[in-house]
Write an enzyme that holds these catalytic residues in place. Structure first.
Site, mmCIF file in Angstrom:
data_model
loop_
_atom_site.group_PDB
_atom_site.id
_atom_site.type_symbol
_atom_site.label_atom_id
_atom_site.label_comp_id
_atom_site.label_asym_id
_atom_site.label_seq_id
_atom_site.Cartn_x
_atom_site.Cartn_y
_atom_site.Cartn_z
ATOM 1 N N ASN A 1 0.832 -1.194 0.000
ATOM 2 C CA ASN A 1 0.000 0.000 0.000
ATOM 3 C C ASN A 1 0.875 1.255 0.000
ATOM 4 O OD1 ASN A 1 -2.312 1.681 0.236
ATOM 5 N ND2 ASN A 1 -3.325 0.128 1.485
ATOM 6 N N HIS B 1 22.443 -2.208 14.272
ATOM 7 C CA HIS B 1 23.818 -2.119 14.766
ATOM 8 C C HIS B 1 23.924 -2.861 16.085
ATOM 9 C CE1 HIS B 1 25.189 1.046 11.967
ATOM 10 N NE2 HIS B 1 23.934 1.460 12.031
ATOM 11 N N ALA C 1 -2.388 -3.011 13.217
ATOM 12 C CA ALA C 1 -1.877 -1.673 12.911
ATOM 13 C C ALA C 1 -0.998 -1.174 14.052
ATOM 14 C CB ALA C 1 -3.039 -0.719 12.676
ATOM 15 N N ALA D 1 -1.626 -1.180 8.937
ATOM 16 C CA ALA D 1 -1.033 0.145 8.729
ATOM 17 C C ALA D 1 -0.057 0.507 9.837
ATOM 18 C CB ALA D 1 -2.140 1.191 8.647
ATOM 19 N N ARG E 1 2.610 -9.435 20.409
ATOM 20 C CA ARG E 1 2.286 -10.652 21.146
ATOM 21 C C ARG E 1 1.109 -11.322 20.444
ATOM 22 N NH1 ARG E 1 5.120 -10.408 25.866
ATOM 23 N NH2 ARG E 1 5.486 -8.353 26.713
#
Length: 178
Positions: free
Chosen positions: A60, A90, A136, A118, A156
């Site tokens: 999207n 890193h 989202a 999203a 989770r």
């Protein structure tokens, strides 16, 4: 620099058709045949050969793919607006400079039939199993087992989803014969 311009300005433009956009991305190495990529997606590296989009996969608007390492998105998987897929990080450095000098690259794999909501962020080295839904805004920092809904910061598993076999014409014939 010119490659980046073509990838992240020209191809990403709303004025470019879907088929032309995909052709430009493929020219720069993207492995995808029947994928759909909306405008304004951003790719960090100008060599897209380490990105594979499965059949009928969907990116999207405003997806961000930091392709320092391989990114694989399975068939029928959809990424919502502003999803971030990161492949580099890193090591933690000493007290004087916590961001270490060495860049660590880890691939990301999103399985088949997934829906990434999203604004979700997928961190380096993560594998998302087939059939997952990532809510989202979720931060995915560990692998996700197949057929689950994952929510939160950090992600989770909130529930399991049913596994349904693909539609078969023979099943329909058997049902109508009964």
């Amino acid at each position: 620099m010119l490659k980046q311009f073509h990838i992240n300005t020209v191809a990403a433009s709303e004025l470019v058709s879907h088929t032309r956009r995909l052709a430009i991305y493929r020219h720069f190495g993207l492995r995808a045949e029947n994928a759909f990529i909306w405008s304004r997606c951003f790719f960090v590296r100008d060599d897209l050969s380490n990105i594979t989009l499965g059949d009928r996969s969907f990116l999207n608007h405003f997806c961000f793919l930091e392709n320092g390492e391989a990114i694989e998105i399975g068939d029928n998987s959809c990424l919502g607006p502003s999803v971030r897929v990161l492949t580099t990080t890193h090591d933690i450095g000493p007290h004087s400079r916590r961001v270490g000098n060495d860049c660590v690259r880890k691939p990301v794999k999103i399985g088949k039939g997934c829906w990434i909501g999203a604004g979700a962020t997928i961190l380096p080295g993560v594998t998302i199993g087939d059939g997952c839904v990532i809510g989202a805004g979720t931060l995915v920092h560990r692998d996700c087992e197949p057929d689950g809904v994952y929510l939160g910061l950090p992600a989770r598993r909130s529930r399991s989803l049913e596994t349904v076999l693909p539609f078969s014409g023979t099943a329909l014939q058997q049902r109508s014969a009964s």
